[in-house]
Design a protein around this motif. Structure first.
Motif, PDB file in Angstrom:
ATOM      1  N   ARG A   1       0.827  -1.206   0.000  1.00 21.81           N
ATOM      2  CA  ARG A   1       0.000   0.000   0.000  1.00 21.81           C
ATOM      3  C   ARG A   1       0.859   1.253   0.000  1.00 21.81           C
ATOM      4  N   ASP A   2       1.911   1.274   0.828  1.00 20.14           N
ATOM      5  CA  ASP A   2       2.789   2.441   0.879  1.00 20.14           C
ATOM      6  C   ASP A   2       3.527   2.648  -0.442  1.00 20.14           C
ATOM      7  N   PHE A   3       3.918   1.543  -1.083  1.00 14.15           N
ATOM      8  CA  PHE A   3       4.635   1.666  -2.354  1.00 14.15           C
ATOM      9  C   PHE A   3       3.719   2.201  -3.452  1.00 14.15           C
ATOM     10  N   GLU A   4       2.452   1.782  -3.442  1.00 13.75           N
ATOM     11  CA  GLU A   4       1.502   2.320  -4.413  1.00 13.75           C
ATOM     12  C   GLU A   4       1.309   3.821  -4.188  1.00 13.75           C
ATOM     13  N   ASN A   5       1.219   4.226  -2.923  1.00  8.96           N
ATOM     14  CA  ASN A   5       1.107   5.655  -2.625  1.00  8.96           C
ATOM     15  C   ASN A   5       2.359   6.409  -3.055  1.00  8.96           C
ATOM     16  N   PHE A   6       3.521   5.776  -2.877  1.00 14.56           N
ATOM     17  CA  PHE A   6       4.774   6.405  -3.291  1.00 14.56           C
ATOM     18  C   PHE A   6       4.830   6.570  -4.810  1.00 14.56           C
ATOM     19  N   LYS A   7       4.379   5.538  -5.551  1.00 14.86           N
ATOM     20  CA  LYS A   7       4.376   5.638  -7.009  1.00 14.86           C
ATOM     21  C   LYS A   7       3.437   6.745  -7.478  1.00 14.86           C
ATOM     22  N   THR A   8       2.294   6.868  -6.823  1.00 12.69           N
ATOM     23  CA  THR A   8       1.378   7.948  -7.181  1.00 12.69           C
ATOM     24  C   THR A   8       1.986   9.306  -6.890  1.00 12.69           C
ATOM     25  N   ALA A   9       2.691   9.415  -5.756  1.00 10.19           N
ATOM     26  CA  ALA A   9       3.316  10.688  -5.409  1.00 10.19           C
ATOM     27  C   ALA A   9       4.458  11.044  -6.353  1.00 10.19           C
ATOM     28  N   CYS A  10       5.077  10.045  -6.982  1.00  7.70           N
ATOM     29  CA  CYS A  10       6.194  10.292  -7.902  1.00  7.70           C
ATOM     30  C   CYS A  10       5.721  10.729  -9.287  1.00  7.70           C
TER      31      CYS A  10
ATOM     32  N   PRO B   1       4.587  13.214 -11.802  1.00 11.96           N
ATOM     33  CA  PRO B   1       4.663  14.679 -11.753  1.00 11.96           C
ATOM     34  C   PRO B   1       3.277  15.322 -11.805  1.00 11.96           C
ATOM     35  N   TRP B   2       3.051  16.237 -10.887  1.00  9.66           N
ATOM     36  CA  TRP B   2       1.847  17.085 -10.833  1.00  9.66           C
ATOM     37  C   TRP B   2       0.548  16.279 -10.730  1.00  9.66           C
ATOM     38  N   GLU B   3       0.629  15.040 -10.220  1.00 12.53           N
ATOM     39  CA  GLU B   3      -0.580  14.217 -10.142  1.00 12.53           C
ATOM     40  C   GLU B   3      -1.601  14.818  -9.182  1.00 12.53           C
ATOM     41  N   MET B   4      -1.145  15.278  -8.023  1.00 13.38           N
ATOM     42  CA  MET B   4      -2.083  15.832  -7.048  1.00 13.38           C
ATOM     43  C   MET B   4      -2.679  17.148  -7.525  1.00 13.38           C
ATOM     44  N   LYS B   5      -1.893  17.951  -8.222  1.00 10.65           N
ATOM     45  CA  LYS B   5      -2.437  19.195  -8.769  1.00 10.65           C
ATOM     46  C   LYS B   5      -3.543  18.906  -9.781  1.00 10.65           C
ATOM     47  N   ILE B   6      -3.302  17.931 -10.652  1.00  9.90           N
ATOM     48  CA  ILE B   6      -4.293  17.603 -11.674  1.00  9.90           C
ATOM     49  C   ILE B   6      -5.546  17.010 -11.035  1.00  9.90           C
ATOM     50  N   LYS B   7      -5.378  16.193  -9.994  1.00 12.36           N
ATOM     51  CA  LYS B   7      -6.536  15.630  -9.297  1.00 12.36           C
ATOM     52  C   LYS B   7      -7.370  16.736  -8.647  1.00 12.36           C
ATOM     53  N   GLU B   8      -6.696  17.717  -8.088  1.00 17.01           N
ATOM     54  CA  GLU B   8      -7.416  18.823  -7.467  1.00 17.01           C
ATOM     55  C   GLU B   8      -8.190  19.625  -8.504  1.00 17.01           C
ATOM     56  N   ILE B   9      -7.568  19.866  -9.659  1.00 22.41           N
ATOM     57  CA  ILE B   9      -8.262  20.585 -10.734  1.00 22.41           C
ATOM     58  C   ILE B   9      -9.448  19.775 -11.236  1.00 22.41           C
ATOM     59  N   GLU B  10      -9.270  18.471 -11.369  1.00 23.38           N
ATOM     60  CA  GLU B  10     -10.365  17.623 -11.841  1.00 23.38           C
ATOM     61  C   GLU B  10     -11.532  17.627 -10.869  1.00 23.38           C
ATOM     62  N   SER B  11     -11.239  17.692  -9.579  1.00 27.02           N
ATOM     63  CA  SER B  11     -12.318  17.672  -8.602  1.00 27.02           C
ATOM     64  C   SER B  11     -13.158  18.936  -8.642  1.00 27.02           C
ATOM     65  N   HIS B  12     -12.590  20.065  -9.071  1.00 29.33           N
ATOM     66  CA  HIS B  12     -13.331  21.327  -9.085  1.00 29.33           C
ATOM     67  C   HIS B  12     -13.822  21.727 -10.472  1.00 29.33           C
ATOM     68  N   PHE B  13     -13.099  21.310 -11.521  1.00 31.51           N
ATOM     69  CA  PHE B  13     -13.436  21.784 -12.868  1.00 31.51           C
ATOM     70  C   PHE B  13     -13.869  20.666 -13.813  1.00 31.51           C
ATOM     71  N   GLY B  14     -13.800  19.433 -13.386  1.00 28.52           N
ATOM     72  CA  GLY B  14     -14.242  18.337 -14.229  1.00 28.52           C
ATOM     73  C   GLY B  14     -13.104  17.708 -15.019  1.00 28.52           C
ATOM     74  N   SER B  15     -13.422  16.561 -15.606  1.00 25.88           N
ATOM     75  CA  SER B  15     -12.402  15.797 -16.331  1.00 25.88           C
ATOM     76  C   SER B  15     -12.008  16.446 -17.643  1.00 25.88           C
ATOM     77  N   SER B  16     -12.856  17.300 -18.216  1.00 21.24           N
ATOM     78  CA  SER B  16     -12.511  17.932 -19.492  1.00 21.24           C
ATOM     79  C   SER B  16     -11.343  18.896 -19.333  1.00 21.24           C
ATOM     80  N   VAL B  17     -11.347  19.698 -18.259  1.00 25.34           N
ATOM     81  CA  VAL B  17     -10.222  20.611 -18.005  1.00 25.34           C
ATOM     82  C   VAL B  17      -8.986  19.821 -17.576  1.00 25.34           C
TER      83      VAL B  17
END
Length: 630
Positions: free
Chosen positions: A38-47, A49-65
């Motif tokens: 589980r920790d390694f999967e979280n580490f791969k997601t954190a590695c 680039p900009w994955e969390m930023k894109i997820k945050e944008i998707e949560s507020h603006f939708g998958s199209s943006v």
């Protein structure tokens, strides 16, 4: 009795019981292994680039943006590979092992330009010392080998140029194939709202910020699903809809035709100004083509957006029509540039910003003048049996011929830099200052600025996607003449990711109709593949058909650039290998091979479509069986 057997069986997990310590150890290691996974999967997601930023944008603006930022991240990875190839195999070897600055005329600023070679305006225009550096084609020497490694610079330069094109084609087509496989047989919308209502929340979330993003994501997904359901149940007047769509397409075609005629008219005017002398005209005449293209690119997408409101399409289909129309507009601008570039190289006066007129016949005049200059060093006589030492001349004083490859590379670098600056200024003025004005002046204005004019801006998906695609086309087209272009584009994409993510979250608002993006980005990839094909045509044409400059670049002294391959086969490989390569490159073998490839692609495509239709039919049957059982 069963409870007692259960306790005895798993008693070793508590460390009790004879001979069961190994089982307790195994249970402990299993749990630790699961936690590590589980920790390694979280580490791969954190590695990523900009994955969390894109997820945050998707949560507020939708998958199209969010699809735009995913596409931008993918383009960043491609340009990192291109930068690694050009930097590691072209620029660094020349800088470390090639002859230093000042050793040759092509590596030295001319005496007449030395006074202003370090001025900021000169360097900003990529002239002066920037022009006579590893950034551009003309700096590289035509020695077969350089340095103690005997590095073959002309061959490396040619193979890197061809390899970047081949790698780009391979990665784009591979990505399109993977997206097509992931697309599958379509979405299953049965009980869509029930699934979202009862299974969307993640009960393992413990971070308040993550919980807020998840809440916004669920809300946005409900909005997307509601729009999809409304569009599927919408009833419309078919005759009125057809009339409005025909009218919208007619207006769009008129706009494209008008912009094409305007560009053609301005290019012809620029040719006239260049022939009469640009010093006789003002700033507007010198920059007329650039300004007209920028204004068309600024106002025509807004006009297309107004026209698209007549069609009453699904938002996702409307976005594709908008992309196609802006794509046609930008394509007209791009091909105007390409045709002007080809005309300039082929002895015709044409526009190449900022109005450089170049004639290949000039090389003959320059060669003749250089012969006269060399003869004048010896007072007009050069005896054949002379034993006098050669006269030493500073490379800055040696006359040199025109280097059209460097001129072309400079223009592409200037276009890329100007496009980058325009993008940043547009974000700061069009998004940030507009949002500040609406936010602080809304309390003391005559009407509601947030819901009226000017309001907060929405993120322009179509304009940003096509701007990214056409900028990449410029990189592919110009990197052969300016090896520094991939590095400039990597810097541009890196800064654009942070600046645009900030602008979206701070200055933009979600669209009025948030719609779900398709699960594959193949529409973006298809446009990118088309631009890649169009961008490689000029480079391939110059490699095959146009003689290189005689006084600069790694291919100087050759009739055609591709002759470096035959030279390498002749000097570095056995004679039999050259014969085999000649037979393999025979058109009599290449044409049947291409025909076989085309037929194979057609067969595989037909087979893929039949499998996809069979999967859809099977899915419909399974759904009907499930509905009967319910």
């Amino acid at each position: 009795r069963e409870a007692q057997l259960f306790v005895e069986k798993f008693e070793g997990a508590l460390g009790k019981g004879k001979g069961k310590k190994f089982y307790a150890y195994k249970v402990m290691m299993t749990k630790k292994w699961m936690k590590f996974q589980r920790d390694f999967e979280n580490f791969k997601t954190a590695c990523i680039p900009w994955e969390m930023k894109i997820k945050e944008i998707e949560s507020h603006f939708g998958s199209s943006v969010a699809s735009y930022f995913i596409f931008l991240r993918w383009m960043y990875g491609i340009n990192m590979i291109l930068f690694g190839l050009t930097f590691g195999l072209v620029m660094v070897p020349e800088a470390l092992m090639g002859k230093p600055y000042g050793s040759l005329p092509r590596k030295t600023v001319p005496r007449a330009e030395e006074a202003s070679a370090m001025n900021f305006a000169t360097l900003w225009d990529f002239s002066g010392f920037a022009q006579y550096s590893v950034l551009f084609y003309g700096y590289y020497n035509n020695q077969r080998t350089i340095g103690w490694l005997k590095f073959r610079m002309p061959l490396s330069y040619f193979l890197v140029g061809v390899g970047t094109i081949g790698y780009s084609f391979m990665i784009v087509i591979r990505t399109m194939a993977r997206n097509a496989n992931e697309e599958g047989g379509g979405d299953d919308t049965s009980f869509n709202f029930s699934w979202k209502m009862f299974t969307s929340w993640d009960y393992l979330i413990g971070n308040p910020e993550t919980a807020d993003n998840k809440f916004a994501s669920i809300t946005t997904s409900f909005k997307e699903a509601i729009v999809e359901e409304q569009e599927s149940r919408k009833e419309e007047n078919i005759h009125l809809t057809r009339f409005l769509r025909v009218l919208a397409n007619f207006l769009a075609l008129c706009t494209l035709a008008g912009s094409g005629y305007l560009i053609f008219f301005v290019v012809r005017r620029s040719q006239k100004f260049a022939l009469e002398g640009l010093e006789n005209y003002g700033w507007w005449e010198r920059n007329e083509v650039n300004m007209v293209m920028s204004l068309l690119g600024m106002f025509c997408p807004t006009l297309f957006d107004v026209i698209s409101s007549l069609e009453n399409y699904h938002p996702r289909i409307a976005l594709r029509w908008q992309l196609g129309r802006i794509f046609a507009l930008f394509l007209g601008n791009l091909y105007t540039f390409i045709i002007a570039l080809m005309d300039e190289i082929n002895l015709k006066a044409s526009y190449l910003p900022p109005f450089i007129i170049f004639n290949l016949e000039e090389e003959k005049i320059v060669k003749y003048n250089m012969t006269i200059w060399e003869a004048s060093l010896y007072n007009g006589t050069i005896p054949e049996n002379s034993t006098a030492p050669p006269i030493q001349v500073d490379p800055a004083d040696v006359p040199r011929g025109p280097c059209w490859e460097t001129m072309v590379g400079q223009e592409f670098v200037r276009l890329t830099v100007s496009d980058t600056m325009t993008t940043y200024i547009t974000i700061l003025i069009g998004d940030f200052l507009r949002a500040v004005f609406v936010r602080f002046f809304n309390y003391c204005w005559c009407w509601d600025l947030e819901y009226g004019f000017p309001s907060y801006s929405e993120f322009d998906i179509s304009g940003n996607v096509l701007g990214l695609i056409f900028n990449q086309g410029m990189i592919w087209m110009g990197s052969f003449y300016a090896p520094c272009l991939p590095a400039i584009n990597v810097f541009r994409l890196h800064t654009s990711m942070y600046l645009q993510c900030w602008a979206v979250m701070c200055c933009n608002v979600p669209q009025e109709r948030v719609f779900k993006a398709s699960r594959s980005n193949n529409f973006y990839m298809a446009m990118l593949l088309f631009i890649l094909f169009l961008s490689t045509l000029p480079a391939v044409y110059t490699i095959v058909s146009i003689p290189p400059s005689f006084d600069c670049g790694p291919f100087s002294g050759k009739t055609r650039m591709f002759e470096v391959i035959s030279e390498t086969l002749e000097h570095d490989f056995p004679s039999w290998f050259g014969k085999v390569f000649g037979y393999a490159s025979n058109p009599g073998l290449i044409l049947p091979f291409i025909l076989l490839m085309v037929l194979s692609i057609y067969y595989l495509n037909a087979t893929s479509k039949s499998y996809k239709e069979a999967n859809l039919e099977l899915k419909k049957k399974l759904q009907s069986v499930r509905n009967r059982e319910l």
